[in-house]
Design a protein around this motif. Sequence first.
Motif, PDB file in Angstrom:
ATOM      1  N   MET A  31      -5.406 -15.777 -10.714  1.00  0.00           N
ATOM      2  CA  MET A  31      -4.711 -16.239 -11.930  1.00  0.00           C
ATOM      3  C   MET A  31      -4.851 -15.195 -13.029  1.00  0.00           C
ATOM      4  SD  MET A  31      -5.269 -19.676 -14.251  1.00  0.00           S
ATOM      5  CE  MET A  31      -6.891 -19.185 -14.834  1.00  0.00           C
ATOM      6  N   ALA A  32      -3.730 -14.757 -13.579  1.00  0.00           N
ATOM      7  CA  ALA A  32      -3.735 -13.772 -14.654  1.00  0.00           C
ATOM      8  C   ALA A  32      -3.678 -14.469 -16.010  1.00  0.00           C
ATOM      9  CB  ALA A  32      -2.555 -12.829 -14.512  1.00  0.00           C
TER      10      ALA A  32
ATOM     11  N   HIS B 226      -0.420 -19.010 -13.542  1.00  0.00           N
ATOM     12  CA  HIS B 226      -0.976 -18.057 -14.493  1.00  0.00           C
ATOM     13  C   HIS B 226      -1.304 -18.786 -15.797  1.00  0.00           C
ATOM     14  CE1 HIS B 226      -0.253 -14.695 -11.894  1.00  0.00           C
ATOM     15  NE2 HIS B 226       1.037 -14.983 -11.795  1.00  0.00           N
TER      16      HIS B 226
ATOM     17  N   ALA C 290       5.583 -12.375 -13.025  1.00  0.00           N
ATOM     18  CA  ALA C 290       4.498 -13.009 -12.289  1.00  0.00           C
ATOM     19  C   ALA C 290       4.150 -12.216 -11.029  1.00  0.00           C
ATOM     20  CB  ALA C 290       4.874 -14.448 -11.919  1.00  0.00           C
TER      21      ALA C 290
ATOM     22  N   SER D 114       0.569 -10.485 -10.079  1.00  0.00           N
ATOM     23  CA  SER D 114      -0.106 -10.797  -8.817  1.00  0.00           C
ATOM     24  C   SER D 114      -0.175  -9.604  -7.884  1.00  0.00           C
ATOM     25  CB  SER D 114       0.626 -11.954  -8.113  1.00  0.00           C
ATOM     26  OG  SER D 114       0.628 -13.113  -8.928  1.00  0.00           O
TER      27      SER D 114
END
Length: 288
Positions: free
Chosen positions: A1-2, A30, A280, A284
């Motif tokens: 998860m960013a 995220h 996204a 990732s």
Amino acid sequence: MAKVLITIPSRDFDPSEVAVSWSVLKQLVHSVTFATPDGLPGQADDMMLTGQGLDFWGFLPGLKGLTAVGRLMRANADARHAYAAIVQDPAFKTPLAWRQARSEDFDGLLLPGGHRARGMREYLESDILQKLVAQFFAAGLPVAAICHGVLLAARSRNADGGHSVLFGRRTTALTWALERKGWMVGRIVRFWDPNYYRTYEDGPGQTAGYMSVQQEVTRALARPEDFLDVPADAPDYSRKASGMVRDTFDDDRAAFVVRDRKYVSARWPGDAHTFAREFAAILSGGAA
């Protein structure tokens, strides 16, 4: 998860570009933090949410609630539903102040847009934000910019104060064709406020569109051809270029998004789902 930072002005940001991007990032697991000028929750451009004020009679209090053209010009149902959800999100209710945001606390930065000069100029002209954007680029962190958000990036300078952070990169942004189309419609339906769709008006002696997003962004690039628009031979060209069709989470045929290394850009709200999904993927570690 960013961990993603989304910067917004106090008011008048585009609801689609903020809420749809947030919704897609959340669906793809995220984390999102918001930042506003004063640490108070921001408010989207109300006309883009309701459509009220975008018709010939929009200046009349008794008739303002009746929408015709406004229904076509406002955010679509997906974006309005996403906005209804975002205003209940704890992160949206408790943003950072711009001056509190630091690049080292996040894995990526997303710059949404909006066109209403009343609220957007504070955002686009902020020294604080321009320095913050430059820090993200200098750190090699992923950055995403859509519509007028690309203009904020273009105005952000490298540490030496010379070139824009977009110098040497390929990008898109709100094109003059789309901006002019909205402006021309706005000049008719909002005749009492004909420049609602122009954040910056062309000055005396300037050619038409000189102060448009596309032309200012292009002036910040290494080469004019580094500004990209939909190629004439692109699949679904009419859908992408019309300014009337928007993408969805599962259908990117109407979208046009440009990726250059860890930087991704898009033109307008109709690209927002695909734009956020591509960002996204970068977060990732996905391939171009």
